[in-house]
Design an enzyme around this catalytic site. Sequence first.
Site, PDB file in Angstrom:
ATOM      1  N   GLU A 167      76.118  21.004 -11.017  1.00  0.00           N
ATOM      2  CA  GLU A 167      77.460  21.397 -11.425  1.00  0.00           C
ATOM      3  C   GLU A 167      77.419  21.991 -12.591  1.00  0.00           C
ATOM      4  O   GLU A 167      78.644  22.289 -13.185  1.00  0.00           O
ATOM      5  CB  GLU A 167      78.404  20.021 -11.109  1.00  0.00           C
ATOM      6  CG  GLU A 167      78.711  19.594 -10.138  1.00  0.00           C
ATOM      7  CD  GLU A 167      79.168  18.176  -9.929  1.00  0.00           C
ATOM      8  OE1 GLU A 167      79.974  17.953  -8.862  1.00  0.00           O
ATOM      9  OE2 GLU A 167      79.262  17.509 -10.981  1.00  0.00           O
ATOM     10  N   LYS A 180      72.015  19.938 -13.754  1.00  0.00           N
ATOM     11  CA  LYS A 180      72.710  18.895 -14.125  1.00  0.00           C
ATOM     12  C   LYS A 180      71.852  17.554 -13.428  1.00  0.00           C
ATOM     13  O   LYS A 180      71.619  16.534 -14.019  1.00  0.00           O
ATOM     14  CB  LYS A 180      74.382  18.797 -13.968  1.00  0.00           C
ATOM     15  CG  LYS A 180      74.880  17.345 -14.092  1.00  0.00           C
ATOM     16  CD  LYS A 180      76.551  17.503 -13.670  1.00  0.00           C
ATOM     17  CE  LYS A 180      76.950  16.354 -13.728  1.00  0.00           C
ATOM     18  NZ  LYS A 180      78.332  16.283 -13.298  1.00  0.00           N
ATOM     19  N   TRP A 225      81.063  13.130  -2.265  1.00  0.00           N
ATOM     20  CA  TRP A 225      80.058  13.126  -1.256  1.00  0.00           C
ATOM     21  C   TRP A 225      78.960  12.162  -1.855  1.00  0.00           C
ATOM     22  O   TRP A 225      78.039  11.738  -0.995  1.00  0.00           O
ATOM     23  CB  TRP A 225      79.298  14.497  -1.614  1.00  0.00           C
ATOM     24  CG  TRP A 225      78.410  14.844  -2.976  1.00  0.00           C
ATOM     25  CD1 TRP A 225      79.272  14.791  -3.942  1.00  0.00           C
ATOM     26  CD2 TRP A 225      77.115  15.163  -3.053  1.00  0.00           C
ATOM     27  NE1 TRP A 225      78.376  14.844  -5.045  1.00  0.00           N
ATOM     28  CE2 TRP A 225      77.032  15.248  -4.309  1.00  0.00           C
ATOM     29  CE3 TRP A 225      76.257  15.612  -2.267  1.00  0.00           C
ATOM     30  CZ2 TRP A 225      75.753  15.894  -5.048  1.00  0.00           C
ATOM     31  CZ3 TRP A 225      75.030  15.791  -2.840  1.00  0.00           C
ATOM     32  CH2 TRP A 225      74.784  16.015  -4.365  1.00  0.00           C
ATOM     33  N   ASP A 226      79.197  11.396  -2.921  1.00  0.00           N
ATOM     34  CA  ASP A 226      78.360  10.118  -3.128  1.00  0.00           C
ATOM     35  C   ASP A 226      78.124   9.484  -2.196  1.00  0.00           C
ATOM     36  O   ASP A 226      76.992   8.631  -2.047  1.00  0.00           O
ATOM     37  CB  ASP A 226      79.026   9.397  -4.454  1.00  0.00           C
ATOM     38  CG  ASP A 226      79.287  10.186  -5.372  1.00  0.00           C
ATOM     39  OD1 ASP A 226      79.697  11.457  -5.361  1.00  0.00           O
ATOM     40  OD2 ASP A 226      79.556   9.760  -6.617  1.00  0.00           O
TER      41      ASP A 226
END
Length: 791
Positions: A499, A613, A356-357
Amino acid sequence: MIKYSHGKGDLENWLVSEEEFQPDTLGKSEAIMYLGNGYMGLRSATEEPYMKETRNLFVGGTFNKAGENEVTELPNIADVTRFDIRVDGDQFSLEFGKTKDYIKQLNLKTAELRRYFVWTSPRGKVLQFEFKRFVSLDNLHLISMKMFVKSLTEPVKISFDTGIDAQMNNSGSQHFLEGERRIFDKKDIQLVQTTNESKIDVVINSTHRITINDEQRIADPEMNMSRRKVWLTYDINLRPNDRLEVEKLTTVYTSRDKDLDITEYTTRQLREKSLNDARNCAMKGYDSLLHSHTEAWNNSIWNAYKLEINSDNPYDQLALRFSLYHLTIMAPAHDERMGIAAKGLSGEGYKGHSFWDTEIFILPFFIFSNPAVAKSLLTYRYNGLTGARKKARENGYSGAMFPWEAAWPSDGEVTPKLGDIDIVTGEQTKIWSGIIEQHISADIAFAIYQYFNVTADHEFMDHYGYEIIFDTASFWASRLEWDAGKQEYHINKVIGPDEYKEHVNNNAFTNYMAFFNLKLAIRYYEALMKENPRLIEVLNNKLDLKTAYPIWQSKAKKIYLPQPSEEDLVIPQDDTYLKLKEIDLTKYKNQEKLRTIYRDYNPEQINTLQVTKQADILLLFYLLNQTFLREDMQLSNAIKEANFYYYEPKTLHDSSLSLATHSILANDIGDADLAYSLFRKSTEVDLGPQMNTSDDGIHAASMGGIWKAAIFGFAGIRLVDGKLTINPKLPKQWHHMKFTIQWKGQPITLFLTKTTLSVKVENKKKIEFEIQDQIYACDDEINIEYENKNR
């Protein structure tokens, strides 16, 4: 140590330099100085070999499974950069003798790598070495290298081996069958590789030109060949002040090249074509090829994007150019069958897979700067619809469920099943992302929405965009779970962007983005029913939209969307986050190396702590503020600010994706000093002085994030439901800023100071934009004074 201030005059803030040879930290400069053009990426290992080096050459799209128990990955292709050099019969290495004036330098302006030093051998002979190379932006198949050696004191015998070494692997996994090798006319070398599972042919040719004191030498090298390797050995005697020059030009072609996708293919044709290209390049020579390559960079990149800032910290300008350089060389602009890997083409990390970056952190740069590349990257997702539909079916859902990790479009889900060690059990941890990190389907829908609003590309939407949005909406409609007690739809057992929280219920980011995806499909369906019923008929026959549309409507009305609390306005990240145990995060917030929390806790334990995160809720604010949900969700500045100051202290930024989002949000709420601090930290993920950050490759999303923090943050450029808004808040360190974006098919150049904005419409087609709640129209150039609202 990486240095930033070597550039002078025309090269000021263009050079990234390493001043000292450090054999234990080779990975840093190998990765951040890697060379590429979107077709291939060449890691910048030194010519002479060292124990801790990593030699990588990747060609996009050449995915292969090394074995049955492996996932597909980009294979490490044969090495062409190594020179085994001997001085008076002794192996040359900078670990012996004495070295001075060492410099390894990437020139961002010309995309050329240079290494220079003066070396005194253990026998006391002094030699001057210089190495240059580039991967051409003008000819995507070309790697050019040049080596200079000069004896400064006395006669010396130089011997070196140069060739093509296919004895390479990916961290031990071998991807290629034994291939054909041949040497032509004692100067041209050819080697053919074929991947063992996907059966992709790779043909590599290297040709050599040797001169001494600028006179071409008719060399008579020794020809050598062994398993997976072919090379030439030259022996040359140099007198004092003699100058040896070696040009090595290499071409790389594969059977996956786009032009071979539509023609009858034979290996023989590919061998002849690639060898002819190498020979034609050799006739032009390194310097002529470098000129064409440099012109391509000037015309296509630097003169097109025009990103300039005047900062008290010159490093900021260098960092922005560094991001543009890497965004360019990671993008497969030549082929819509390929995506961008999480490490670009700079290393083996994440196996060359796309995440998805791309859509959330990288694609915005191309949407606003180079829409043709953005279109190609979104078409790559369309090409992956078959795999997305297969994944949905396998998981019991309808529509298109895009893979968390993607490779070749038809491969579907390619996320590995096991990952790092569990510090408690000593076992490998299970990677859940490929199964339950599902927001990527909505992320892709958002990216298409953003692309369409900025470009007005109806052709793309008609052929690709609408189909993806409708089918991802059908996935979400089937994914929702009915809670009979609360009379609403939930999304349970997922991973959101954070995450560190696995198997959570109602991750706010996932729920809101699913809601956005459904509402977007409804809006587009209703619009097309009025404006293009013929297209709706075609898509209905393919996707059964008449059945899907009322389901989207009914379920979108009842999806649970976590709301701000009345007490402190904080939106819960998921059902349990606000109830989790809080711990002192100081040492993790101040860590020099990412993910140090794993030294103290395993994933199961981290799941019980109030620690994040990377940007999750805050990323949601950033995305939804660009959409038609901006008003519906009542995402006020007060709510944004409350959530920022709640979640930022709990966010470790253990992902390179995170810092830029927090910088943009900090700027939105007027915290200028924090916004700039977070921007600087984002630039240092790869470019910073820490020498252990990039061994596995650069962080592609971070490169996009650097640009986003500058353009969407400080310059205040934002898409807001189809409108262009500009709300500049330059940091106190920046005095002015200039850049060009693309809007509705034409370039727009902006020049900002702390109180003035100049907008120039390059093609003189009228545009409208909003600045601080006031609408302006312009078809030429306009100058505006504005109030800087940073505190």
